[in-house]
Design a protein around this motif. Structure first.
Motif, PDB file in Angstrom:
ATOM      1  N   ARG A  74      69.175  -6.838  52.846  1.00 36.75           N
ATOM      2  CA  ARG A  74      68.987  -5.813  51.809  1.00 36.75           C
ATOM      3  C   ARG A  74      67.516  -5.383  51.739  1.00 36.75           C
ATOM      4  N   LYS A  75      66.602  -6.358  51.800  1.00 33.46           N
ATOM      5  CA  LYS A  75      65.173  -6.047  51.743  1.00 33.46           C
ATOM      6  C   LYS A  75      64.766  -5.151  52.914  1.00 33.46           C
ATOM      7  N   VAL A  76      65.232  -5.489  54.102  1.00 35.95           N
ATOM      8  CA  VAL A  76      64.893  -4.679  55.280  1.00 35.95           C
ATOM      9  C   VAL A  76      65.434  -3.265  55.138  1.00 35.95           C
ATOM     10  N   LEU A  77      66.686  -3.143  54.754  1.00 38.33           N
ATOM     11  CA  LEU A  77      67.310  -1.823  54.676  1.00 38.33           C
ATOM     12  C   LEU A  77      66.788  -0.965  53.534  1.00 38.33           C
ATOM     13  N   GLU A  78      66.486  -1.574  52.404  1.00 33.19           N
ATOM     14  CA  GLU A  78      66.061  -0.793  51.242  1.00 33.19           C
ATOM     15  C   GLU A  78      64.548  -0.627  51.129  1.00 33.19           C
ATOM     16  N   ASP A  79      63.789  -1.608  51.618  1.00 31.02           N
ATOM     17  CA  ASP A  79      62.339  -1.564  51.431  1.00 31.02           C
ATOM     18  C   ASP A  79      61.556  -1.258  52.705  1.00 31.02           C
ATOM     19  N   ILE A  80      61.889  -1.923  53.785  1.00 29.30           N
ATOM     20  CA  ILE A  80      61.067  -1.823  54.989  1.00 29.30           C
ATOM     21  C   ILE A  80      61.391  -0.588  55.824  1.00 29.30           C
ATOM     22  N   ILE A  81      62.658  -0.348  56.107  1.00 29.21           N
ATOM     23  CA  ILE A  81      63.017   0.788  56.963  1.00 29.21           C
ATOM     24  C   ILE A  81      62.572   2.133  56.367  1.00 29.21           C
ATOM     25  N   PRO A  82      62.754   2.372  55.057  1.00 27.99           N
ATOM     26  CA  PRO A  82      62.285   3.663  54.533  1.00 27.99           C
ATOM     27  C   PRO A  82      60.784   3.899  54.747  1.00 27.99           C
ATOM     28  N   LYS A  83      60.014   2.829  54.831  1.00 31.02           N
ATOM     29  CA  LYS A  83      58.565   2.977  55.020  1.00 31.02           C
ATOM     30  C   LYS A  83      58.183   3.045  56.499  1.00 31.02           C
ATOM     31  N   ARG A  84      58.843   2.231  57.334  1.00 32.11           N
ATOM     32  CA  ARG A  84      58.460   2.139  58.746  1.00 32.11           C
ATOM     33  C   ARG A  84      59.422   2.845  59.696  1.00 32.11           C
ATOM     34  N   ARG A  85      60.618   3.128  59.252  1.00 30.57           N
ATOM     35  CA  ARG A  85      61.666   3.813  60.017  1.00 30.57           C
ATOM     36  C   ARG A  85      62.324   2.970  61.102  1.00 30.57           C
ATOM     37  N   THR A  86      61.655   1.963  61.646  1.00 36.93           N
ATOM     38  CA  THR A  86      62.289   1.113  62.657  1.00 36.93           C
ATOM     39  C   THR A  86      61.937  -0.352  62.409  1.00 36.93           C
ATOM     40  N   VAL A  87      62.829  -1.209  62.837  1.00 35.75           N
ATOM     41  CA  VAL A  87      62.615  -2.643  62.783  1.00 35.75           C
ATOM     42  C   VAL A  87      63.151  -3.201  64.089  1.00 35.75           C
ATOM     43  N   GLU A  88      62.370  -4.047  64.718  1.00 36.29           N
ATOM     44  CA  GLU A  88      62.813  -4.645  65.975  1.00 36.29           C
ATOM     45  C   GLU A  88      62.937  -6.150  65.815  1.00 36.29           C
ATOM     46  N   ASP A  89      63.923  -6.702  66.506  1.00 36.58           N
ATOM     47  CA  ASP A  89      64.129  -8.151  66.566  1.00 36.58           C
ATOM     48  C   ASP A  89      64.247  -8.808  65.198  1.00 36.58           C
ATOM     49  N   PHE A  90      64.892  -8.147  64.283  1.00 32.88           N
ATOM     50  CA  PHE A  90      65.130  -8.731  62.963  1.00 32.88           C
ATOM     51  C   PHE A  90      66.442  -9.497  63.019  1.00 32.88           C
ATOM     52  N   GLU A  91      66.419 -10.736  62.593  1.00 39.97           N
ATOM     53  CA  GLU A  91      67.616 -11.563  62.644  1.00 39.97           C
ATOM     54  C   GLU A  91      67.913 -12.123  61.266  1.00 39.97           C
ATOM     55  N   VAL A  92      69.176 -12.054  60.903  1.00 37.52           N
ATOM     56  CA  VAL A  92      69.634 -12.618  59.644  1.00 37.52           C
ATOM     57  C   VAL A  92      70.671 -13.676  59.976  1.00 37.52           C
ATOM     58  N   GLU A  93      70.506 -14.857  59.434  1.00 37.04           N
ATOM     59  CA  GLU A  93      71.512 -15.897  59.601  1.00 37.04           C
ATOM     60  C   GLU A  93      72.345 -15.928  58.330  1.00 37.04           C
ATOM     61  N   HIS A  94      73.652 -15.875  58.523  1.00 40.09           N
ATOM     62  CA  HIS A  94      74.551 -15.859  57.383  1.00 40.09           C
ATOM     63  C   HIS A  94      75.903 -16.389  57.828  1.00 40.09           C
ATOM     64  N   GLU A  95      76.528 -17.158  57.008  1.00 42.73           N
ATOM     65  CA  GLU A  95      77.852 -17.699  57.299  1.00 42.73           C
ATOM     66  C   GLU A  95      78.903 -16.752  56.716  1.00 42.73           C
ATOM     67  N   PHE A  96      79.713 -16.165  57.596  1.00 40.17           N
ATOM     68  CA  PHE A  96      80.790 -15.284  57.169  1.00 40.17           C
ATOM     69  C   PHE A  96      82.071 -16.106  57.180  1.00 40.17           C
ATOM     70  N   GLY A  97      82.651 -16.294  56.021  1.00 39.89           N
ATOM     71  CA  GLY A  97      83.871 -17.085  55.917  1.00 39.89           C
ATOM     72  C   GLY A  97      85.014 -16.493  56.739  1.00 39.89           C
ATOM     73  N   GLY A  98      85.748 -17.358  57.405  1.00 40.08           N
ATOM     74  CA  GLY A  98      86.906 -16.925  58.167  1.00 40.08           C
ATOM     75  C   GLY A  98      86.609 -16.336  59.519  1.00 40.08           C
ATOM     76  N   ILE A  99      85.346 -16.379  59.949  1.00 39.60           N
ATOM     77  CA  ILE A  99      84.974 -15.819  61.244  1.00 39.60           C
ATOM     78  C   ILE A  99      84.558 -16.936  62.165  1.00 39.60           C
ATOM     79  N   LYS A 100      85.128 -16.924  63.343  1.00 41.09           N
ATOM     80  CA  LYS A 100      84.844 -17.980  64.328  1.00 41.09           C
ATOM     81  C   LYS A 100      83.606 -17.681  65.104  1.00 41.09           C
TER      82      LYS A 100
END
Length: 100
Positions: A74-100
């Motif tokens: 959310r921070k990247v999409l709402e705060d960083i991209i509007p200012k810089r327009r691009t983001v490279e090599d950004f990784e988010v770790e998150h556990e999605f239930g029900g996904i193998k």
């Protein structure tokens, strides 16, 4: 002299964009400026076990009953991209239930 139809050119561009999105092997979402899903590729639907009707037109952060409401993303999409327009090599770790 032949007149070109600007709407035909837009339609061709749209069709090409759809082919590119769908040909991408990794899960991919296309978002509008308000972070609503415009499109997703087959890999996204398959990986996250969701249907287009439950994805397209919805806010990213509402997908999967809110499981995409990830603070770092959310921070990247709402705060960083509007200012810089691009983001490279950004990784988010998150556990999605029900996904193998």
């Amino acid at each position: 002299m032949t007149k070109r139809n600007p709407f035909a050119a837009i339609a061709r561009g749209h069709d090409l964009a759809e082919v590119i999105v769908d040909a991408t092997r990794e899960p991919l979402l296309v978002l509008d400026p308000n972070l609503r899903v415009i499109a997703a590729n087959r890999s996204f639907y398959r990986t996250f076990a969701v249907a287009p009707r439950k994805t397209e037109g919805r806010l990213l952060f509402e997908l999967g009953d809110g499981q995409w409401n990830i603070p770092g993303l959310r921070k990247v999409l709402e705060d960083i991209i509007p200012k810089r327009r691009t983001v490279e090599d950004f990784e988010v770790e998150h556990e999605f239930g029900g996904i193998k």
